[in-house]
Design a protein around this motif. Structure first.
Motif, PDB file in Angstrom:
ATOM      1  N   LEU A  45      31.426  39.122  18.840  1.00  0.00           N
ATOM      2  CA  LEU A  45      30.252  39.734  18.208  1.00  0.00           C
ATOM      3  C   LEU A  45      29.015  39.453  19.043  1.00  0.00           C
ATOM      4  O   LEU A  45      28.188  40.347  19.277  1.00  0.00           O
ATOM      5  CB  LEU A  45      30.073  39.200  16.785  1.00  0.00           C
ATOM      6  CG  LEU A  45      28.754  39.598  16.092  1.00  0.00           C
ATOM      7  CD1 LEU A  45      28.629  41.113  15.995  1.00  0.00           C
ATOM      8  CD2 LEU A  45      28.654  38.951  14.720  1.00  0.00           C
ATOM      9  N   LEU A  46      28.861  38.216  19.496  1.00  0.00           N
ATOM     10  CA  LEU A  46      27.711  37.869  20.330  1.00  0.00           C
ATOM     11  C   LEU A  46      27.747  38.638  21.650  1.00  0.00           C
ATOM     12  O   LEU A  46      26.702  39.095  22.146  1.00  0.00           O
ATOM     13  CB  LEU A  46      27.690  36.363  20.598  1.00  0.00           C
ATOM     14  CG  LEU A  46      27.677  35.444  19.375  1.00  0.00           C
ATOM     15  CD1 LEU A  46      27.586  33.980  19.810  1.00  0.00           C
ATOM     16  CD2 LEU A  46      26.521  35.798  18.448  1.00  0.00           C
ATOM     17  N   ILE A  47      28.934  38.782  22.213  1.00  0.00           N
ATOM     18  CA  ILE A  47      29.065  39.553  23.452  1.00  0.00           C
ATOM     19  C   ILE A  47      28.627  41.000  23.229  1.00  0.00           C
ATOM     20  O   ILE A  47      27.905  41.587  24.037  1.00  0.00           O
ATOM     21  CB  ILE A  47      30.517  39.504  23.954  1.00  0.00           C
ATOM     22  CG1 ILE A  47      30.891  38.086  24.406  1.00  0.00           C
ATOM     23  CG2 ILE A  47      30.734  40.500  25.081  1.00  0.00           C
ATOM     24  CD1 ILE A  47      30.223  37.614  25.657  1.00  0.00           C
ATOM     25  N   ALA A  48      29.060  41.588  22.105  1.00  0.00           N
ATOM     26  CA  ALA A  48      28.691  42.975  21.809  1.00  0.00           C
ATOM     27  C   ALA A  48      27.183  43.118  21.664  1.00  0.00           C
ATOM     28  O   ALA A  48      26.572  44.073  22.191  1.00  0.00           O
ATOM     29  CB  ALA A  48      29.400  43.437  20.534  1.00  0.00           C
ATOM     30  N   LEU A  49      26.552  42.190  20.960  1.00  0.00           N
ATOM     31  CA  LEU A  49      25.104  42.244  20.776  1.00  0.00           C
ATOM     32  C   LEU A  49      24.365  42.055  22.104  1.00  0.00           C
ATOM     33  O   LEU A  49      23.332  42.696  22.353  1.00  0.00           O
ATOM     34  CB  LEU A  49      24.671  41.166  19.779  1.00  0.00           C
ATOM     35  CG  LEU A  49      25.077  41.399  18.322  1.00  0.00           C
ATOM     36  CD1 LEU A  49      24.802  40.149  17.489  1.00  0.00           C
ATOM     37  CD2 LEU A  49      24.351  42.598  17.731  1.00  0.00           C
ATOM     38  N   ALA A  50      24.888  41.178  22.947  1.00  0.00           N
ATOM     39  CA  ALA A  50      24.237  40.923  24.229  1.00  0.00           C
ATOM     40  C   ALA A  50      24.359  42.107  25.177  1.00  0.00           C
ATOM     41  O   ALA A  50      23.491  42.322  26.038  1.00  0.00           O
ATOM     42  CB  ALA A  50      24.835  39.673  24.871  1.00  0.00           C
ATOM     43  N   HIS A  51      25.414  42.905  25.036  1.00  0.00           N
ATOM     44  CA  HIS A  51      25.663  43.989  25.987  1.00  0.00           C
ATOM     45  C   HIS A  51      25.125  45.345  25.549  1.00  0.00           C
ATOM     46  O   HIS A  51      24.758  46.160  26.399  1.00  0.00           O
ATOM     47  CB  HIS A  51      27.173  44.115  26.231  1.00  0.00           C
ATOM     48  CG  HIS A  51      27.742  42.996  27.045  1.00  0.00           C
ATOM     49  ND1 HIS A  51      29.090  42.877  27.312  1.00  0.00           N
ATOM     50  CD2 HIS A  51      27.141  41.932  27.651  1.00  0.00           C
ATOM     51  CE1 HIS A  51      29.295  41.800  28.042  1.00  0.00           C
ATOM     52  NE2 HIS A  51      28.139  41.213  28.261  1.00  0.00           N
ATOM     53  N   ALA A  52      25.097  45.615  24.248  1.00  0.00           N
ATOM     54  CA  ALA A  52      24.818  46.976  23.780  1.00  0.00           C
ATOM     55  C   ALA A  52      23.478  47.502  24.290  1.00  0.00           C
ATOM     56  O   ALA A  52      23.382  48.653  24.743  1.00  0.00           O
ATOM     57  CB  ALA A  52      24.866  47.020  22.254  1.00  0.00           C
ATOM     58  N   HIS A  53      22.421  46.682  24.225  1.00  0.00           N
ATOM     59  CA  HIS A  53      21.109  47.192  24.625  1.00  0.00           C
ATOM     60  C   HIS A  53      21.030  47.483  26.118  1.00  0.00           C
ATOM     61  O   HIS A  53      20.123  48.182  26.579  1.00  0.00           O
ATOM     62  CB  HIS A  53      20.012  46.197  24.217  1.00  0.00           C
ATOM     63  CG  HIS A  53      19.962  44.966  25.063  1.00  0.00           C
ATOM     64  ND1 HIS A  53      20.781  43.881  24.835  1.00  0.00           N
ATOM     65  CD2 HIS A  53      19.202  44.636  26.128  1.00  0.00           C
ATOM     66  CE1 HIS A  53      20.526  42.941  25.727  1.00  0.00           C
ATOM     67  NE2 HIS A  53      19.570  43.371  26.516  1.00  0.00           N
ATOM     68  N   MET A  54      21.985  46.956  26.911  1.00  0.00           N
ATOM     69  CA  MET A  54      21.997  47.231  28.342  1.00  0.00           C
ATOM     70  C   MET A  54      22.438  48.651  28.656  1.00  0.00           C
ATOM     71  O   MET A  54      22.306  49.115  29.794  1.00  0.00           O
ATOM     72  CB  MET A  54      22.909  46.232  29.061  1.00  0.00           C
ATOM     73  CG  MET A  54      22.456  44.796  28.968  1.00  0.00           C
ATOM     74  SD  MET A  54      23.552  43.713  29.904  1.00  0.00           S
ATOM     75  CE  MET A  54      22.888  42.104  29.447  1.00  0.00           C
ATOM     76  N   TYR A  55      22.978  49.345  27.672  1.00  0.00           N
ATOM     77  CA  TYR A  55      23.393  50.734  27.860  1.00  0.00           C
ATOM     78  C   TYR A  55      22.253  51.713  27.564  1.00  0.00           C
ATOM     79  O   TYR A  55      22.424  52.921  27.749  1.00  0.00           O
ATOM     80  CB  TYR A  55      24.582  51.066  26.958  1.00  0.00           C
ATOM     81  CG  TYR A  55      25.895  50.463  27.428  1.00  0.00           C
ATOM     82  CD1 TYR A  55      26.774  51.203  28.204  1.00  0.00           C
ATOM     83  CD2 TYR A  55      26.243  49.163  27.089  1.00  0.00           C
ATOM     84  CE1 TYR A  55      27.982  50.672  28.634  1.00  0.00           C
ATOM     85  CE2 TYR A  55      27.445  48.611  27.511  1.00  0.00           C
ATOM     86  CZ  TYR A  55      28.318  49.368  28.291  1.00  0.00           C
ATOM     87  OH  TYR A  55      29.501  48.823  28.716  1.00  0.00           O
ATOM     88  N   LEU A  56      21.106  51.222  27.099  1.00  0.00           N
ATOM     89  CA  LEU A  56      19.974  52.093  26.839  1.00  0.00           C
ATOM     90  C   LEU A  56      19.290  52.463  28.151  1.00  0.00           C
ATOM     91  O   LEU A  56      19.344  51.714  29.128  1.00  0.00           O
ATOM     92  CB  LEU A  56      18.993  51.410  25.897  1.00  0.00           C
ATOM     93  CG  LEU A  56      19.561  50.915  24.555  1.00  0.00           C
ATOM     94  CD1 LEU A  56      18.459  50.316  23.708  1.00  0.00           C
ATOM     95  CD2 LEU A  56      20.282  52.025  23.817  1.00  0.00           C
ATOM     96  N   TYR A  57      18.609  53.587  28.179  1.00  0.00           N
ATOM     97  CA  TYR A  57      17.968  54.031  29.410  1.00  0.00           C
ATOM     98  C   TYR A  57      16.760  54.908  29.074  1.00  0.00           C
ATOM     99  O   TYR A  57      16.575  55.333  27.936  1.00  0.00           O
ATOM    100  CB  TYR A  57      18.958  54.810  30.281  1.00  0.00           C
ATOM    101  CG  TYR A  57      19.639  55.965  29.576  1.00  0.00           C
ATOM    102  CD1 TYR A  57      19.083  57.241  29.551  1.00  0.00           C
ATOM    103  CD2 TYR A  57      20.862  55.770  28.928  1.00  0.00           C
ATOM    104  CE1 TYR A  57      19.705  58.294  28.898  1.00  0.00           C
ATOM    105  CE2 TYR A  57      21.503  56.818  28.269  1.00  0.00           C
ATOM    106  CZ  TYR A  57      20.924  58.074  28.263  1.00  0.00           C
ATOM    107  OH  TYR A  57      21.540  59.108  27.610  1.00  0.00           O
ATOM    108  N   GLY A  58      15.919  55.076  30.097  1.00  0.00           N
ATOM    109  CA  GLY A  58      14.761  55.943  29.942  1.00  0.00           C
ATOM    110  C   GLY A  58      13.510  55.239  29.460  1.00  0.00           C
ATOM    111  O   GLY A  58      12.529  55.901  29.108  1.00  0.00           O
ATOM    112  N   HIS A  59      13.519  53.900  29.449  1.00  0.00           N
ATOM    113  CA  HIS A  59      12.362  53.150  28.950  1.00  0.00           C
ATOM    114  C   HIS A  59      12.157  51.903  29.811  1.00  0.00           C
ATOM    115  O   HIS A  59      13.118  51.334  30.335  1.00  0.00           O
ATOM    116  CB  HIS A  59      12.577  52.718  27.490  1.00  0.00           C
ATOM    117  CG  HIS A  59      12.842  53.857  26.558  1.00  0.00           C
ATOM    118  ND1 HIS A  59      11.840  54.575  25.961  1.00  0.00           N
ATOM    119  CD2 HIS A  59      14.008  54.402  26.128  1.00  0.00           C
ATOM    120  CE1 HIS A  59      12.366  55.520  25.200  1.00  0.00           C
ATOM    121  NE2 HIS A  59      13.679  55.436  25.279  1.00  0.00           N
ATOM    122  N   PRO A  60      10.912  51.441  29.965  1.00  0.00           N
ATOM    123  CA  PRO A  60      10.663  50.192  30.693  1.00  0.00           C
ATOM    124  C   PRO A  60      11.226  49.012  29.906  1.00  0.00           C
ATOM    125  O   PRO A  60      11.251  49.016  28.676  1.00  0.00           O
ATOM    126  CB  PRO A  60       9.138  50.127  30.776  1.00  0.00           C
ATOM    127  CG  PRO A  60       8.654  50.937  29.607  1.00  0.00           C
ATOM    128  CD  PRO A  60       9.671  52.049  29.449  1.00  0.00           C
TER     129      PRO A  60
END
Length: 403
Positions: A35-50
């Motif tokens: 669960l912690l791994i999922a939370l740590a990784h998910a936001h890294m897939y976002l794009y288009g923002h500083p």
């Protein structure tokens, strides 16, 4: 030197440990850790923002900033050390089973190195096809290079683990300084096609991998030390120590992570290079305490429910028993949800939305793992890794999941 052979594993020497003979705590810890791994990784897939220090959006909503602050405080840089400690713990368990089967150290060392090389291969494929932040290569490298530490004296383990924190703190100033002076590089998640994404992922992964390895040497060594004492196999005997580690580790990780969490939550806005670099380094160094605390909490919870785990603990343990499969499935789900060439949610969601989908994705893997447990099926990635490591001479029993 601490003798590694503790108890012979149940079943034949080459077979996986039967589910009924496995310790609950390590599997429970791995399942919760995902669960912690999922939370740590998910936001890294976002794009288009500083983005800021840990890859969170700088232009997010209030709820996005709250999520960013909480995850920097309690998740980022805490899940990785927990995973590393459990990896070191698992190497000792594997070595013990081989010793109990009559193997000597050269045989055990060859086995551990062969397994580590295949982990590196799994991780490279993961980075190539799915996620630039792969950690399997990192753990494979540790197992390959530091395999001798499985036989090292306790005094050597603890001294190297302590000194490495200082080494890490010195080296970690470099990425912090680079980010402050040059800004954050765009993450390789905005590619418009899968082919373009492959090249971008590999470039970032090649630079990120060495730093990840530096992060986890200390918890890896402490995991070996803990396994020798069976801290998670016999949590009832070590309840006082586990409680101290849990409480002390949480306090240390919150205090050490608070400055960077305030920066990423944009509550501390007048920071300077002289204050931000120590905040970054302190966050990483004290994350080790947080990772160890989470593993200790899993041990205490396992002790509480040892006689009657219940459906939730059983499902989490099933996920932990298939942690490699579930880890890879998280990345499959994230690519399907976030990538521009799939559903494209990475360009429309903020950090809070990404974390919500991370929780849903993790729950889906827990459910799938529980269904596999009920069907008597091991994780496919675990089964493949074991066949590659041991060869066809030592097959798994169909109803026995591997570690």
């Amino acid at each position: 030197m601490t003798r590694l052979v503790i108890q012979p594993a149940a079943g034949s020497p080459g077979a996986a440990t039967r589910l009924s003979d496995r310790s609950l705590a390590p599997d429970l810890a791995r399942g919760a850790m995902l669960l912690l791994i999922a939370l740590a990784h998910a936001h890294m897939y976002l794009y288009g923002h500083p983005t800021g220090f840990r890859g969170y959006r700088l232009d997010g909503s209030v709820i996005d900033r709250v999520v960013a602050g909480l995850q920097v405080l309690l998740v980022d840089g805490r899940a990785l050390p927990m995973f590393a400690a459990l990896f070191g713990y698992g190497l000792v368990q594997l070595a013990n089973r081989r010793y109990a089967a009559g193997a000597d150290w050269p045989d055990v060392r060859r086995l551990l190195r062969r397994r580590s090389r295949w982990l590196i291969a799994f991780g490279f494929a993961h980075a190539l096809l799915l996620f630039f932040g792969d950690i399997l290569v990192t753990y494979g490298l540790l197992g390959l290079i530091l395999v001798g530490m499985v036989q090292a004296r306790d005094r050597v383990l603890l001294r190297v683990a302590g000194l490495w924190i200082l080494v890490y703190a010195a080296i970690a100033t470099l990425p912090a300084w680079a980010f402050i002076t040059m800004g954050s590089a765009p993450l390789p998640t905005s590619a418009e096609s899968p082919i373009e994404a492959v090249g971008q992922r590999l470039v970032v992964w090649a630079g990120l991998g060495p730093m990840l390895a530096l992060d986890i040497v200390t918890p890896f060594l402490l995991g070996i030390w803990a396994a020798r004492r069976r801290l998670l196999d016999e949590p009832g005997r070590h309840r006082a120590l586990l409680t101290r580690v849990a409480v002390g580790g949480i306090i240390v990780t919150i205090l050490g992570g608070a400055p960077l969490a305030l920066i990423d939550a944009q509550l501390w806005t007048d920071w300077t290079t002289a204050t931000a670099i120590p905040a970054y380094v302190l966050h990483g160094a004290t994350g080790i305490a947080g990772g160890l605390a989470y593993a200790a909490i899993a041990g205490l919870v396992a002790h509480r429910f040892a006689d009657a785990p219940g459906p939730v603990a059983t499902a989490l343990a099933a996920c932990g028993q298939r942690s490699l499969t579930c880890y890879l499935l998280q990345s499959v789900g994230f690519v399907a949800l976030f990538a521009p060439y799939s559903l494209g949610l990475g360009g429309r969601l903020g950090d809070a939305g990404a974390s919500a989908l991370a929780i849903v994705t993790w729950l889906a893997t827990v459910l799938l793992a529980e269904l596999m447990r009920r069907a008597g099926r091991r994780g496919p990635a675990e089964g493949l890794l074991r066949r590659l490591t041991y060869g066809a001479r030592q097959p798994l029993r169909p109803n026995e999941p591997s570690r």
